[in-house]
Design an enzyme around this catalytic site. Structure first.
Site, short mmCIF file in Angstrom:
data_model
loop_
_atom_site.label_atom_id
_atom_site.label_comp_id
_atom_site.label_asym_id
_atom_site.label_seq_id
_atom_site.Cartn_x
_atom_site.Cartn_y
_atom_site.Cartn_z
N SER A 252 1.04 -1.42 -0.16
CA SER A 252 0.06 -0.06 -0.13
C SER A 252 1.10 1.19 0.04
CB SER A 252 -1.11 -0.15 1.12
OG SER A 252 -2.43 0.71 0.93
N HIS A 393 -7.87 -6.02 1.01
CA HIS A 393 -6.52 -5.27 0.95
C HIS A 393 -5.44 -4.96 2.41
CE1 HIS A 393 -3.68 -1.52 0.66
NE2 HIS A 393 -4.55 -1.01 1.70
C1 GCU Z 1 -5.68 4.57 1.73
C2 GCU Z 1 -4.90 5.59 0.80
C3 GCU Z 1 -4.34 4.81 -0.27
C4 GCU Z 1 -2.81 3.40 0.73
C5 GCU Z 1 -3.54 3.10 1.89
C6 GCU Z 1 -2.72 1.93 2.28
O1 GCU Z 1 -6.43 3.71 1.81
O2 GCU Z 1 -5.78 5.82 0.37
O3 GCU Z 1 -3.63 5.08 -1.63
O4 GCU Z 1 -2.46 2.82 -0.19
O5 GCU Z 1 -4.41 3.98 2.20
O6 GCU Z 1 -1.95 2.63 3.09
O7 GCU Z 1 -2.91 1.76 3.16
#
Ligand code: GCU
Length: 412
Positions: A252, A393
């Protein structure tokens, strides 16, 4: 709806494929002066142009100042994890900037190794105490991501780690599996490099390097990427580690940093971007999931200020994220998505990886070898790989299984 200062605005994200619209991607093989790159040599020059463009417009400039580091082994356990590992805690401090907090690195090396081993290097979200149940890893004392179990008893009510968070993310870090497969693991808390909030730069490396008046001053992602390279500096001094085989890995926002680190620093032998999404592996021009406007609004500290000027005119960006991915060439690259993580735009991540193919071809390497979005849990590609796993995620055993196989085949 998007929220700006609590006000509803036009939606700044999109989950409707019909609304994506059309877009034209910049061609990585076309130089700034419009010449076509046809060989490796041409690409090496083009690579420099692209790095500059990403620095000027997206992540900001990484200062080239040579920073004097001190590597201090705080503790070694020659019998960690029931004798599976040699574990080291190493503190990286900054000789000329004693006010900066050190980066506390946690390293595990398989004890059975007969020679130096490749290493997965990735920052973690919640402190080193979150990646393991071992009770002798001290709790991080720094600003803490609220996703971790925190109290607010830091200065000015800042969040701090609690004992409850120990082992909170062990699932994402299958240390024993990694070691048994013959790899080392090195990790550090991303907040050691810079706390993840708009004022975080005041206590990190960006407080002493860079120029806050510039539109292309580096952002937090740039700082995290820089921190990865400093950990690589340390790993290069460890005889147990094969410094030619350092794999940059991240999830992420940390995946965005792992990519930017791997793009800039060729010492990373391979790069793995797990659900790095917007500003990472996903195409910016594909208006799906999180968007440039949205990420710059929610996380104004991550990118350089100039990036914000593209919020409503993404098609004017001189680069797109497939070119960041291509900067890893000819080194192995793994881009991964998750089906239920539409925020990261799996299709946009896949298409980013697809577009690296012509660059890998210059080196005689096969990329994804397909333009068809694969079915779930079906990795595709060779030197460039991609999968869209089922689920949310996250970083799962499934992901690690693929990364270990990828490393066995291409990094060893
Ligand atoms: C949020 C953000 C993302 C990122 C994520 C994370 O959702 O919008 O761009 O990748 O956090 O780091 O888990």
């Amino acid at each position: 709806l998007g929220l700006v200062n609590g006000q509803a605005t036009e939606p700044t994200y999109n989950y409707d494929e019909a609304k994506v619209g059309t877009y034209t991607l910049p061609d990585p093989l076309l130089t700034n002066s419009g010449q076509r790159v046809t060989d490796k040599k041409g690409w090496e020059r083009r690579r420099g142009e692209l790095l500059d463009l990403f620095a000027q417009h997206v992540y900001g400039q990484t200062p080239t100042d040579k920073v004097k580091l001190r590597f201090q082994t705080v503790k070694t356990d020659n019998n960690a994890l029931n004798g599976l590992a040699i574990r080291k805690q190493v503190s990286i401090s900054f000789v000329d900037y004693p006010q900066l907090p050190p980066i506390e690195v946690l390293v595990y090396v398989p004890k059975s190794a007969k020679k130096s081993v490749p290493v997965f290097l990735g920052l973690n979200f919640c402190g080193n105490h979150c990646v393991t149940m071992e009770t002798d890893i001290p709790l991080s004392t720094r600003w803490m991501n609220k996703a971790a179990d925190v109290t607010t008893d830091g200065p000015n009510g800042e969040p701090r780690a609690t004992e409850k968070a120990r082992g909170l993310q062990v699932r994402r870090w299958p240390i024993e599996t990694i070691l048994k497969r013959g790899y080392a693991l090195a990790t550090a808390y991303y907040g050691d490099v810079e706390p993840d909030h708009p004022q975080g730069w005041r206590s990190g490396i960006r407080s002493v390097l860079g120029d806050t008046t510039r539109a292309d001053n580096w952002g937090t992602i740039g700082a995290w990427a820089w921190g990865m390279s400093r950990i690589a500096d340390y790993l290069a001094t460890e005889s147990a580690i094969d410094a030619q085989r350092i794999i940059s890995i991240g999830h992420s926002r940390i995946g965005k940093a792992a990519l930017w680190a791997g793009a800039q620093d060729k010492r990373f032998a391979a790069v793995i971007a797990n659900e790095a999404g917007e500003g990472g592996s996903a195409l910016a021009r594909r208006w799906y999931g999180e968007t440039v406007e949205r990420i710059n609004t929610s996380f104004p500290h991550w990118f350089c200020n100039r990036y914000k000027t593209y919020n409503k005119r993404v098609s004017d960006l001189p680069v797109d994220q497939h070119e960041l991915l291509a900067l890893v060439a000819p080194r192995p690259l793994y881009v991964a998505s998750a089906e239920e993580d539409q925020w990261s735009d799996p299709k946009g991540e896949f298409l980013g990886a697809v577009q690296t193919e012509p660059v890998y071809r210059l080196y005689g390497k096969a990329g994804l070898g397909t333009v068809t979005f694969p079915v779930v849990n079906q990795p595709v590609g060779q030197t460039v790989r991609y999968h869209d796993r089922t689920g949310k995620h996250d970083v799962t055993d499934y992901d690690w299984e693929q990364y270990l196989r990828f490393a066995d085949e291409l990094v060893r």
